[in-house]
Design a protein around this motif. Structure first.
Motif, PDB file in Angstrom:
ATOM      1  N   LEU A   4       0.835  -1.201   0.000  1.00  0.00           N
ATOM      2  CA  LEU A   4       0.000   0.000   0.000  1.00  0.00           C
ATOM      3  C   LEU A   4       0.873   1.255   0.000  1.00  0.00           C
ATOM      4  N   LEU A   5       1.938   1.247   0.774  1.00  0.00           N
ATOM      5  CA  LEU A   5       2.857   2.399   0.769  1.00  0.00           C
ATOM      6  C   LEU A   5       3.454   2.615  -0.615  1.00  0.00           C
ATOM      7  N   ASP A   6       3.794   1.537  -1.296  1.00  0.00           N
ATOM      8  CA  ASP A   6       4.333   1.646  -2.660  1.00  0.00           C
ATOM      9  C   ASP A   6       3.298   2.259  -3.610  1.00  0.00           C
ATOM     10  N   VAL A   7       2.051   1.809  -3.489  1.00  0.00           N
ATOM     11  CA  VAL A   7       0.970   2.335  -4.332  1.00  0.00           C
ATOM     12  C   VAL A   7       0.769   3.822  -4.056  1.00  0.00           C
ATOM     13  N   LEU A   8       0.724   4.186  -2.782  1.00  0.00           N
ATOM     14  CA  LEU A   8       0.515   5.588  -2.419  1.00  0.00           C
ATOM     15  C   LEU A   8       1.652   6.472  -2.934  1.00  0.00           C
ATOM     16  N   GLU A   9       2.885   6.001  -2.793  1.00  0.00           N
ATOM     17  CA  GLU A   9       4.032   6.781  -3.257  1.00  0.00           C
ATOM     18  C   GLU A   9       3.968   6.991  -4.771  1.00  0.00           C
ATOM     19  N   ARG A  10       3.628   5.943  -5.491  1.00  0.00           N
ATOM     20  CA  ARG A  10       3.520   6.056  -6.951  1.00  0.00           C
ATOM     21  C   ARG A  10       2.402   7.019  -7.333  1.00  0.00           C
ATOM     22  N   ASP A  11       1.265   6.923  -6.652  1.00  0.00           N
ATOM     23  CA  ASP A  11       0.130   7.800  -6.959  1.00  0.00           C
ATOM     24  C   ASP A  11       0.446   9.259  -6.631  1.00  0.00           C
ATOM     25  N   ILE A  12       1.166   9.487  -5.541  1.00  0.00           N
ATOM     26  CA  ILE A  12       1.559  10.857  -5.188  1.00  0.00           C
ATOM     27  C   ILE A  12       2.472  11.437  -6.266  1.00  0.00           C
ATOM     28  N   ARG A  13       3.434  10.643  -6.709  1.00  0.00           N
ATOM     29  CA  ARG A  13       4.329  11.119  -7.782  1.00  0.00           C
ATOM     30  C   ARG A  13       3.543  11.406  -9.059  1.00  0.00           C
ATOM     31  N   THR A  14       2.569  10.553  -9.363  1.00  0.00           N
ATOM     32  CA  THR A  14       1.750  10.746 -10.566  1.00  0.00           C
ATOM     33  C   THR A  14       0.903  12.008 -10.442  1.00  0.00           C
ATOM     34  N   LEU A  15       0.281  12.212  -9.289  1.00  0.00           N
ATOM     35  CA  LEU A  15      -0.544  13.405  -9.085  1.00  0.00           C
ATOM     36  C   LEU A  15       0.275  14.679  -9.237  1.00  0.00           C
ATOM     37  N   ASP A  16       1.514  14.603  -8.834  1.00  0.00           N
ATOM     38  CA  ASP A  16       2.387  15.781  -8.908  1.00  0.00           C
ATOM     39  C   ASP A  16       2.722  16.159 -10.345  1.00  0.00           C
ATOM     40  N   THR A  17       2.562  15.222 -11.281  1.00  0.00           N
ATOM     41  CA  THR A  17       2.890  15.508 -12.683  1.00  0.00           C
ATOM     42  C   THR A  17       1.664  15.918 -13.497  1.00  0.00           C
ATOM     43  N   LEU A  18       0.477  15.750 -12.942  1.00  0.00           N
ATOM     44  CA  LEU A  18      -0.746  16.074 -13.681  1.00  0.00           C
ATOM     45  C   LEU A  18      -1.072  17.561 -13.582  1.00  0.00           C
ATOM     46  N   LYS A  28      -5.982  21.359 -10.836  1.00  0.00           N
ATOM     47  CA  LYS A  28      -6.146  22.706 -10.282  1.00  0.00           C
ATOM     48  C   LYS A  28      -5.571  22.798  -8.866  1.00  0.00           C
ATOM     49  N   MET A  29      -5.761  21.738  -8.065  1.00  0.00           N
ATOM     50  CA  MET A  29      -5.284  21.749  -6.682  1.00  0.00           C
ATOM     51  C   MET A  29      -4.666  20.402  -6.307  1.00  0.00           C
ATOM     52  N   PRO A  30      -3.541  20.061  -6.912  1.00  0.00           N
ATOM     53  CA  PRO A  30      -2.946  18.751  -6.627  1.00  0.00           C
ATOM     54  C   PRO A  30      -2.524  18.590  -5.173  1.00  0.00           C
ATOM     55  N   GLU A  31      -2.180  19.702  -4.514  1.00  0.00           N
ATOM     56  CA  GLU A  31      -1.721  19.620  -3.127  1.00  0.00           C
ATOM     57  C   GLU A  31      -2.785  19.043  -2.193  1.00  0.00           C
ATOM     58  N   VAL A  32      -4.044  19.248  -2.508  1.00  0.00           N
ATOM     59  CA  VAL A  32      -5.125  18.700  -1.673  1.00  0.00           C
ATOM     60  C   VAL A  32      -5.126  17.176  -1.754  1.00  0.00           C
ATOM     61  N   TYR A  33      -5.018  16.656  -2.951  1.00  0.00           N
ATOM     62  CA  TYR A  33      -4.992  15.208  -3.135  1.00  0.00           C
ATOM     63  C   TYR A  33      -3.717  14.597  -2.559  1.00  0.00           C
ATOM     64  N   ILE A  34      -2.613  15.271  -2.796  1.00  0.00           N
ATOM     65  CA  ILE A  34      -1.328  14.782  -2.291  1.00  0.00           C
ATOM     66  C   ILE A  34      -1.317  14.774  -0.774  1.00  0.00           C
ATOM     67  N   LEU A  35      -1.850  15.814  -0.153  1.00  0.00           N
ATOM     68  CA  LEU A  35      -1.919  15.866   1.308  1.00  0.00           C
ATOM     69  C   LEU A  35      -2.785  14.733   1.854  1.00  0.00           C
ATOM     70  N   SER A  36      -3.881  14.456   1.172  1.00  0.00           N
ATOM     71  CA  SER A  36      -4.765  13.372   1.589  1.00  0.00           C
ATOM     72  C   SER A  36      -4.043  12.028   1.558  1.00  0.00           C
ATOM     73  N   LEU A  37      -3.334  11.767   0.475  1.00  0.00           N
ATOM     74  CA  LEU A  37      -2.604  10.509   0.355  1.00  0.00           C
ATOM     75  C   LEU A  37      -1.416  10.457   1.320  1.00  0.00           C
ATOM     76  N   THR A  38      -0.800  11.589   1.578  1.00  0.00           N
ATOM     77  CA  THR A  38       0.313  11.642   2.526  1.00  0.00           C
ATOM     78  C   THR A  38      -0.174  11.327   3.940  1.00  0.00           C
ATOM     79  N   ARG A  39      -1.348  11.809   4.282  1.00  0.00           N
ATOM     80  CA  ARG A  39      -1.931  11.481   5.598  1.00  0.00           C
ATOM     81  C   ARG A  39      -2.172   9.985   5.721  1.00  0.00           C
ATOM     82  N   ILE A  40      -2.658   9.379   4.656  1.00  0.00           N
ATOM     83  CA  ILE A  40      -2.867   7.928   4.675  1.00  0.00           C
ATOM     84  C   ILE A  40      -1.524   7.219   4.829  1.00  0.00           C
ATOM     85  N   GLN A  41      -0.497   7.697   4.137  1.00  0.00           N
ATOM     86  CA  GLN A  41       0.842   7.115   4.292  1.00  0.00           C
ATOM     87  C   GLN A  41       1.259   7.134   5.763  1.00  0.00           C
ATOM     88  N   ASN A  42       1.057   8.251   6.417  1.00  0.00           N
ATOM     89  CA  ASN A  42       1.443   8.365   7.826  1.00  0.00           C
ATOM     90  C   ASN A  42       0.653   7.406   8.710  1.00  0.00           C
TER      91      ASN A  42
END
Length: 127
Positions: free
Chosen positions: A27-41, A44-58
Motif C-alpha cells: 500500500l505504501l508503494d501504491v501511495l508513493e507512486r500515486d503521489i508522484r503521478t498526481l504531482d505531474t498532472l 487545479k489543486m494537486p496539493e489537496v490530493y497529495i496531502l490526503s494521500l500523505t496522511r494515509i501514508q502516515n
C-alpha cells in the motif's frame, strides 16, 4: 453447554501479522507512486490530493509500527521479501523457525484495495 471461543493458534496470528505487514508495504508503494503521478498532472489543486494521500501514508506507517511491535513480542522477524512475476514471497523467522508466506498478485491487489478503501472510509460494494 458451549465452549468459549478459543484464541487463534500462534501460527494463525503470526501469519496475520506477516500478511498485514506485506499488504501495508505494498500500500505504501501504491501511495508513493500515486503521489508522484498526481504531482505531474495538470490538476487545479494537486496539493489537496497529495496531502490526503500523505496522511494515509502516515497512518499506514503508524499501523506498521504497531505490527512490528507485535511481531517483536511474538518473536517474529521478516528476513527477506521477494517480488516475482506471480506474487510476493516473504521469508521470516518465527521463534527460531524459518517460515514462508506467499501471496499471489491478484490476492495482494484485492487486499491493498480493501486496505486503501478502509483508510478512505469508502465502501467498495458501492462501486
Amino acid at each position: 453447554m458451549t465452549s468459549p471461543t478459543s484464541a487463534p493458534s500462534p501460527a494463525d496470528e503470526d501469519h496475520r501479522l506477516i500478511k498485514g505487514l506485506v499488504v501495508r508495504t505494498l500500500l505504501l508503494d501504491v501511495l508513493e507512486r500515486d503521489i508522484r503521478t498526481l504531482d505531474t498532472l495538470l490538476l487545479k489543486m494537486p496539493e489537496v490530493y497529495i496531502l490526503s494521500l500523505t496522511r494515509i501514508q502516515n497512518q499506514v506507517l503508524k499501523e506498521m509500527l504497531g505490527l512490528r511491535k507485535q511481531m517483536k513480542n511474538r518473536g517474529v522477524k521478516v528476513l527477506e521479501e521477494t517480488r516475482g512475476k506471480d506474487g510476493i514471497e516473504t521469508v521470516y523467522l518465527c521463534r527460531g523457525y524459518w517460515q514462508r508466506f506467499y501471496m499471489l498478485w491478484t490476492f495482494a491487489r484485492n487486499e491493498v484495495k480493501k486496505e486503501l478503501s478502509r483508510h478512505l472510509q469508502m465502501d467498495l460494494t458501492q462501486i
